[in-house]
Design an enzyme around this catalytic site. Sequence first.
Site, PDB file in Angstrom:
ATOM      1  N   ARG A 177      -4.806 -12.815  15.399  1.00  0.00           N
ATOM      2  CA  ARG A 177      -5.586 -13.507  16.424  1.00  0.00           C
ATOM      3  C   ARG A 177      -5.761 -12.676  17.695  1.00  0.00           C
ATOM      4  NH1 ARG A 177      -2.933 -18.588  16.991  1.00  0.00           N
ATOM      5  NH2 ARG A 177      -4.254 -19.412  15.330  1.00  0.00           N
ATOM      6  N   TYR A 233       8.160  -5.225  24.511  1.00  0.00           N
ATOM      7  CA  TYR A 233       8.781  -6.253  23.682  1.00  0.00           C
ATOM      8  C   TYR A 233      10.135  -5.754  23.172  1.00  0.00           C
ATOM      9  CZ  TYR A 233       4.053  -8.303  23.159  1.00  0.00           C
ATOM     10  OH  TYR A 233       2.816  -8.855  23.380  1.00  0.00           O
ATOM     11  N   ARG A 256      13.109 -18.002  22.262  1.00  0.00           N
ATOM     12  CA  ARG A 256      12.364 -17.687  23.478  1.00  0.00           C
ATOM     13  C   ARG A 256      11.345 -18.761  23.832  1.00  0.00           C
ATOM     14  NH1 ARG A 256       8.469 -13.727  22.127  1.00  0.00           N
ATOM     15  NH2 ARG A 256       6.918 -15.371  22.225  1.00  0.00           N
ATOM     16  N   HIS A 292      11.331 -10.554  21.463  1.00  0.00           N
ATOM     17  CA  HIS A 292      10.484 -10.672  20.272  1.00  0.00           C
ATOM     18  C   HIS A 292      11.254 -10.477  18.975  1.00  0.00           C
ATOM     19  CE1 HIS A 292       7.055  -9.359  17.580  1.00  0.00           C
ATOM     20  NE2 HIS A 292       6.515 -10.406  18.179  1.00  0.00           N
ATOM     21  N   HIS A 333       1.902 -10.637   7.979  1.00  0.00           N
ATOM     22  CA  HIS A 333       2.559 -10.509   9.274  1.00  0.00           C
ATOM     23  C   HIS A 333       3.803  -9.624   9.208  1.00  0.00           C
ATOM     24  CE1 HIS A 333       4.983 -12.190  12.763  1.00  0.00           C
ATOM     25  NE2 HIS A 333       3.830 -11.931  13.349  1.00  0.00           N
TER      26      HIS A 333
END
Length: 712
Positions: A434, A497, A593, A621, A464
């Site tokens: 996205r 990250y 998080r 992350h 992913h």
Amino acid sequence: MNKSKKTSKNINLTNSHYYFNRELSWLEFNRRVLSEALDTRTPLLERLKFTAIFSSNLDEFFMVRVAFLKEQVKAQFSQQSIDGLTPQQQLEAIYQCLHPMVIEQHRYFEQVLKPEMVSHGIHLLNYVDTTTEQRSYLQKLFQKKIFPVLTPLAVDPSHPFPLMANLSLNLAVVVKAPNTGEEKFARVKVPNILPRFISLPQELQPNNGKVNYWTGVAIEQVIAHNIEALFPGMIIKEYHLFRLTRDADLELAEEEADDLLLAIQQELRKRHFGGSVVRLEIQPSMPTAVRQMFMSEMELTESDIYEIDGLLNLKDLMSLMKLPLPQLKDPAWTPIIPSRLRHFHQPSKIANIDGEENNIFSVIQQKDLLLHHPYESFSSSVELFIAQAARDPHVLAIKMTLYRTSGDSDIISSLIAAAESGKQVAVIVELKARFDEENNITWANKLEQSGVHVVYGLVGLKTHTKIVLVVRQESDNIRRYVHIGTGNYNAKTANLYTDVGLLSCREDLGADLTDLFNYLTGYSCQEAYRKLLVSPVNMRTRIIDLIHREITHSQNGNSGHIIAKMNSLVDAEIIKTLYEASQAGVKIDLIVRGICCLRPGVSELSEKINVISVIGRFLEHSRIFYFENNGQNEVYIGSADWMPRNLDRRVEAVTPVEDVEIAQNLKNILTILWLDNRQAWELQSDGSYIQRHPKQEEQERSSQNTLMAKVN
């Protein structure tokens, strides 16, 4: 009867009261981001950065989550969420929660941050407060550089209401014809190809006897105060700034798309103009008539309107981070080179870097290697691994997944070089990442043109997972080297990250990744993996089994302990299983998080569960999962959060960490995070978060500062 079993029967674990709403939980996460902007312990420019991040986060929230809920309402979809709310009730709850938050953000920026900026020599002026000399400069600049770019669009019977781009900043202008007195409406878009803030030259800086570093004016104010140039002969009656947000989630019928690449390109064109408007930001001065016209044309309700008193689109404050004022920022951080790889970066060694005894493969053969970014350098580890694989004559093939990366990255260059040298190179590109779709299409085309085998993932699933497989000829044998990580192969975000990755040549992992890549690139119904937890194949069942194992240990009179770090915890089945574990006496520490739908600290349900969120200079992350396993500790890392989308609708990989020393290092990282009393927030049973502070005579412990100091 075992007390935990009795308690479990007395409590309905599917009761909606025991779950938080995911959208409202996300808003609480963004509230924690905003708190960093309000925290005076945070350096000034970093506070502006967090203000910008808060606004940027909200843009995506409206484009995706609010848009999704509004579509459900439109389709009369009434199924309740995990916490028992209908889509309409969720929209109403979002409105009630978010409006005060947005008001607080803008009030704090105008009343606190702007004056503080002035005290440090940073002046973001209102046009009306400029001096005669400053105004003269801005007028000349407007005529020369801004006016030629502007396009006023009339709205009348012969000019229909114009299409307006997503996230565009605009001026609604009401003009009057001098001969007839007739009022007309026009829209002027603030061009986003020009800088949002116009800098004034040094000689026009405020003369207040202090050092001034930067002075500027928002471009929309310059346009507004010179707007008559766009409507010569007309009387400017009024003008009002507004900004709109559209539904920007892609809708793809993948099964019907002959060409997924072409289908996504077509959908991207719709994103900018075709999605329905889901939010309109206006200034309070906008009159009712203009406001009602917008609501009618854009099919909006009052709850879709957000009145902003002051500067719109605060995410553009991020540009001020470029100011050369280190004293107003966090101390600079340069990731270190992992100790076992430092000899590759010594000038005397560079000439022999391709030698069989002096390459990264020889290092991995000795022992698995844990990488921790951004504390350790991404370029000196992951990029080095791929670069050496690309030019090593013994490497036969490179396979990897790419979810988000930059088109000019060294990784892309290495993959192209490998393909051009005759190696087999296969890359699984996720075109549906996205808001990175256009970028991914660009470099996917570049890879294909260079001879790389590019695969666009699987129908119905996002790819992913973060994995690399390198196949290397060594004497008479083939050895497979792997990288399995938690973060994207993106050098820019690797500096922002926190992520972990494992470099290994363990045979089982190499064989598992071979099977996984065959699943991604060919036809495979692989259902069993030697070591990996893979979504959507076996990860859900394996995670639940691991939790149940802790329950069994606890019920047998032993201790049970789970520590899990992730971005979001949403999955109802896993939450229910964690409740069962808590009832059985398992201690559960969760470092989440963002979204957390689990309600901790409820008597006889989740008394043994504690949840914290860490918000700091780096975005947390990494996904790390620890299971005590009656003293036989197991630690896992990988790409998946505990969300339905990660477990059921994405290809993900989580690997066990079998090196005892590395597993202990990961446990230490979790412990450091858990002991944070500076950037950690504790989730309460009512859904609120309370920030930890050092207790009396206790030292401040920032986990991220601790980890930076630890690697130095």
